[in-house]
Design a protein around this motif. Sequence first.
Motif, PDB file in Angstrom:
ATOM      1  N   ASP A  99       0.811  -1.212   0.000  1.00 46.41           N
ATOM      2  CA  ASP A  99       0.000   0.000   0.000  1.00 46.41           C
ATOM      3  C   ASP A  99       0.841   1.257   0.000  1.00 46.41           C
ATOM      4  OD1 ASP A  99      -2.676  -1.322   2.041  1.00 46.41           O
ATOM      5  OD2 ASP A  99      -2.360  -1.278  -0.130  1.00 46.41           O
ATOM      6  N   MET A 100       2.012   1.185   0.665  1.00 47.79           N
ATOM      7  CA  MET A 100       2.858   2.377   0.741  1.00 47.79           C
ATOM      8  C   MET A 100       3.346   2.764  -0.645  1.00 47.79           C
ATOM      9  SD  MET A 100       5.016   1.878   4.232  1.00 47.79           S
ATOM     10  CE  MET A 100       5.508   0.233   3.848  1.00 47.79           C
ATOM     11  N   LEU A 103       0.465   4.361  -2.519  1.00 48.48           N
ATOM     12  CA  LEU A 103       0.180   5.754  -2.188  1.00 48.48           C
ATOM     13  C   LEU A 103       1.272   6.659  -2.748  1.00 48.48           C
ATOM     14  CD1 LEU A 103      -1.411   7.955  -0.754  1.00 48.48           C
ATOM     15  CD2 LEU A 103      -0.111   7.453   1.324  1.00 48.48           C
ATOM     16  N   ARG A 104       2.512   6.194  -2.664  1.00 50.17           N
ATOM     17  CA  ARG A 104       3.607   7.019  -3.157  1.00 50.17           C
ATOM     18  C   ARG A 104       3.451   7.278  -4.652  1.00 50.17           C
ATOM     19  NH1 ARG A 104       7.844   3.940  -1.606  1.00 50.17           N
ATOM     20  NH2 ARG A 104       7.872   4.877   0.442  1.00 50.17           N
ATOM     21  N   LEU A 107       0.526   9.595  -5.352  1.00 49.44           N
ATOM     22  CA  LEU A 107       0.813  11.010  -5.075  1.00 49.44           C
ATOM     23  C   LEU A 107       1.567  11.659  -6.238  1.00 49.44           C
ATOM     24  CD1 LEU A 107       1.876  10.911  -1.310  1.00 49.44           C
ATOM     25  CD2 LEU A 107      -0.079  12.124  -2.272  1.00 49.44           C
ATOM     26  N   LEU A 153      -7.058  10.220  -5.598  1.00 51.45           N
ATOM     27  CA  LEU A 153      -6.397   9.226  -4.746  1.00 51.45           C
ATOM     28  C   LEU A 153      -7.312   8.030  -4.475  1.00 51.45           C
ATOM     29  CD1 LEU A 153      -4.345  11.117  -1.986  1.00 51.45           C
ATOM     30  CD2 LEU A 153      -3.528   9.943  -4.022  1.00 51.45           C
ATOM     31  N   ASP A 159      -9.745   2.918  -2.740  1.00 55.49           N
ATOM     32  CA  ASP A 159     -10.171   3.035  -1.347  1.00 55.49           C
ATOM     33  C   ASP A 159     -11.222   4.122  -1.234  1.00 55.49           C
ATOM     34  OD1 ASP A 159     -10.523   3.228   1.343  1.00 55.49           O
ATOM     35  OD2 ASP A 159      -8.445   3.753   1.820  1.00 55.49           O
ATOM     36  N   ALA A 161     -13.129   4.810   1.006  1.00 56.25           N
ATOM     37  CA  ALA A 161     -13.298   5.371   2.350  1.00 56.25           C
ATOM     38  C   ALA A 161     -12.189   6.346   2.713  1.00 56.25           C
ATOM     39  CB  ALA A 161     -13.329   4.246   3.380  1.00 56.25           C
ATOM     40  N   LEU A 162     -11.268   6.556   1.762  1.00 58.54           N
ATOM     41  CA  LEU A 162     -10.128   7.404   2.092  1.00 58.54           C
ATOM     42  C   LEU A 162     -10.587   8.795   2.482  1.00 58.54           C
ATOM     43  CD1 LEU A 162      -7.004   7.765   2.086  1.00 58.54           C
ATOM     44  CD2 LEU A 162      -7.260   8.608  -0.250  1.00 58.54           C
TER      45      LEU A 162
ATOM     46  N   MET B   1     -13.106   4.603   8.052  1.00 60.03           N
ATOM     47  CA  MET B   1     -12.501   5.647   7.234  1.00 60.03           C
ATOM     48  C   MET B   1     -10.972   5.582   7.362  1.00 60.03           C
ATOM     49  SD  MET B   1     -13.262   9.725   7.259  1.00 60.03           S
ATOM     50  CE  MET B   1     -12.287  10.221   8.654  1.00 60.03           C
ATOM     51  N   THR B   2     -10.296   5.631   6.255  1.00 60.08           N
ATOM     52  CA  THR B   2      -8.843   5.589   6.267  1.00 60.08           C
ATOM     53  C   THR B   2      -8.278   6.972   6.532  1.00 60.08           C
ATOM     54  OG1 THR B   2      -9.007   3.872   4.607  1.00 60.08           O
ATOM     55  CG2 THR B   2      -6.846   4.849   4.958  1.00 60.08           C
ATOM     56  N   ASP B   3      -7.359   7.046   7.447  1.00 62.92           N
ATOM     57  CA  ASP B   3      -6.771   8.340   7.789  1.00 62.92           C
ATOM     58  C   ASP B   3      -5.575   8.605   6.877  1.00 62.92           C
ATOM     59  OD1 ASP B   3      -5.532  10.534   8.855  1.00 62.92           O
ATOM     60  OD2 ASP B   3      -5.985   9.965  10.918  1.00 62.92           O
ATOM     61  N   LEU B   4      -5.672   9.646   6.080  1.00 65.06           N
ATOM     62  CA  LEU B   4      -4.598   9.972   5.147  1.00 65.06           C
ATOM     63  C   LEU B   4      -3.319  10.325   5.881  1.00 65.06           C
ATOM     64  CD1 LEU B   4      -3.772  10.319   2.224  1.00 65.06           C
ATOM     65  CD2 LEU B   4      -4.676  12.639   2.288  1.00 65.06           C
ATOM     66  N   GLN B   7      -1.408   7.309   6.621  1.00 67.17           N
ATOM     67  CA  GLN B   7      -0.759   6.769   5.421  1.00 67.17           C
ATOM     68  C   GLN B   7       0.467   7.602   5.041  1.00 67.17           C
ATOM     69  OE1 GLN B   7      -2.917   5.186   2.162  1.00 67.17           O
ATOM     70  NE2 GLN B   7      -4.866   5.162   3.252  1.00 67.17           N
ATOM     71  N   PHE B   8       0.363   8.902   5.213  1.00 68.85           N
ATOM     72  CA  PHE B   8       1.545   9.749   4.995  1.00 68.85           C
ATOM     73  C   PHE B   8       2.679   9.306   5.922  1.00 68.85           C
ATOM     74  CE2 PHE B   8      -0.881  13.703   3.329  1.00 68.85           C
ATOM     75  CZ  PHE B   8      -0.652  13.314   2.025  1.00 68.85           C
ATOM     76  N   ARG B  10       3.275   6.485   7.226  1.00 66.53           N
ATOM     77  CA  ARG B  10       3.874   5.194   6.863  1.00 66.53           C
ATOM     78  C   ARG B  10       4.886   5.360   5.736  1.00 66.53           C
ATOM     79  NH1 ARG B  10      -0.696   1.128   5.568  1.00 66.53           N
ATOM     80  NH2 ARG B  10       1.082  -0.276   5.317  1.00 66.53           N
ATOM     81  N   LEU B  11       4.680   6.358   4.894  1.00 64.24           N
ATOM     82  CA  LEU B  11       5.651   6.596   3.819  1.00 64.24           C
ATOM     83  C   LEU B  11       7.007   7.027   4.364  1.00 64.24           C
ATOM     84  CD1 LEU B  11       3.529   8.537   1.163  1.00 64.24           C
ATOM     85  CD2 LEU B  11       4.220   6.139   1.125  1.00 64.24           C
TER      86      LEU B  11
END
Lengths: 168, 322
Positions: A99-100, A103-104, A107, A153, A159, A161-162, B1-4, B7-8, B10-11
């Motif tokens: 997932d990381m 997302l990267r 972005l 995103l 996702d 629910a993001l 709900m996913t918390d952005l 997630q930031f 974790r990067l």
Amino acid sequence: MSLADEGAFRAFAIARRPALRRSAYLLCGDWHRADDLVQTTLVKLYVAWTRVQGGGPPDAYVQRILVRCFLDERRRPWRRESPVEFVDLDAAAERPADDMLDLRSALTRLPRRQRATLLLRFWLDMSVAQTADALGCSEGTVKSQTARALTTLRDLLGDPALLMEESS
Amino acid sequence: MTDLRDQFARLLDNEPEAPYDIDRVVASGQRARRRRTAVVAVAGTAGAAGLTAAVAVPVMTLGGHDDSVSLGARPPAHSATTPPKAHCYLVSGTPKGSKHNLMRLVRSGRVGAEPTVKTIHGGAHAHRVVMEVCSPGTTAGAQAGGADTSTPPAGPPYRYSADPAAIASRLGAHLEKRVNGFGLTITYTRAFAQESSKLDSGHPSYFDGNVDVRESNGSGDIGVQVTHEVTQQVPFTGECTAADNCTETTLPDGSVVRTGQVQAGRGDVVLTAEVHRPDGVVVQAQESNYPFGPGATAQSHGDQPLTLDQLVTLAEDEAFTF
């Protein structure tokens, strides 16, 4: 600059540098470029330090410099991201398990201003008004940029629910 | 709900160690401050710092002549057929880069065919040299004294009266005209615009625009950015280093011209000419041998669209202002 001012700058820079570096990384997605961004940001802050100190806490100011430096990179071709290095949009259909990484890469597909908007709103916890001030745009633009960025995103990450955007 | 935010975060898990040296930041900041002070200094005012290995402090070399130049008003450019007025220029850079700058001054007719050249700092084997180049009839080093250096002057104000949209339109039209005047064919135009946020004063922090041009071998790009010293957006405020092939020349009116060349990999070459004017306006002209417009990745590299002399001429064009 007096020795006292320089001492204050050094203390501030050392204390805030790690946070600035993380923000820079989230903006540009590369640690080396993040280091360059922070270096440029702190040099600009140094130049303005005497004036900045008189205007209250410099945190918001330095974050604004950082974002502007990031947006300003557009005009420096050797710094600009090359389109050929972007991940192929079609590849988004096959999401990587990590997932990381997902997302990267997602972005990197956002326009710079949308990326900066997300960072200011959701990483630095700025209000819509503060974000608008930092980006030099209207609050309405911040809201629309945020909505577009989150929609993109959600689509890319699969996702729904993001972080549902607030309605305000 | 996913918390952005999560997630930031974790990067950032694999954050490498930071390489920063706070002394380097401070040293760069001190140089940038000195440059800001020096650029806005009026004629006869010497910069506050001495000549260092990295940056030459401009020494304004006016005086002794009837055609003195006031702050913010540049003298007309001298053509090769016009006898040069007696002026001195400070040139700094690598030995090779400074030699090229010297030749450029001679070609421009500003210092005559046989200028007086005095090495102020460095030498043939030095990492960086500073030379004072004077047209005939001017005594090198004789014009810089007599100024009160105790208080650095305040920077010129950032002023304009036209609507920013009108300014952007004028700048864009002028860039197209100049590029066409160089005999180049424009294939794509990104209109001039205020690309960043406004200052507290309500002024745009800068305007910029660029055009892609067709070259014999492919495509290239030419861009111009117009900004002001007070905006903190000045592009080339960092060190003038040999790594960027940076050279620096101080003109008699106090303008500082910097040039640089960067090999950006994969055959990409970027040339930059930047002019810091006494009125605080900063113009950066930049060109690359590859395009930026739509379909850029499918287009091959061209040659550099302009010679360095032409790029400097573009950056010195007084029409690029607010």
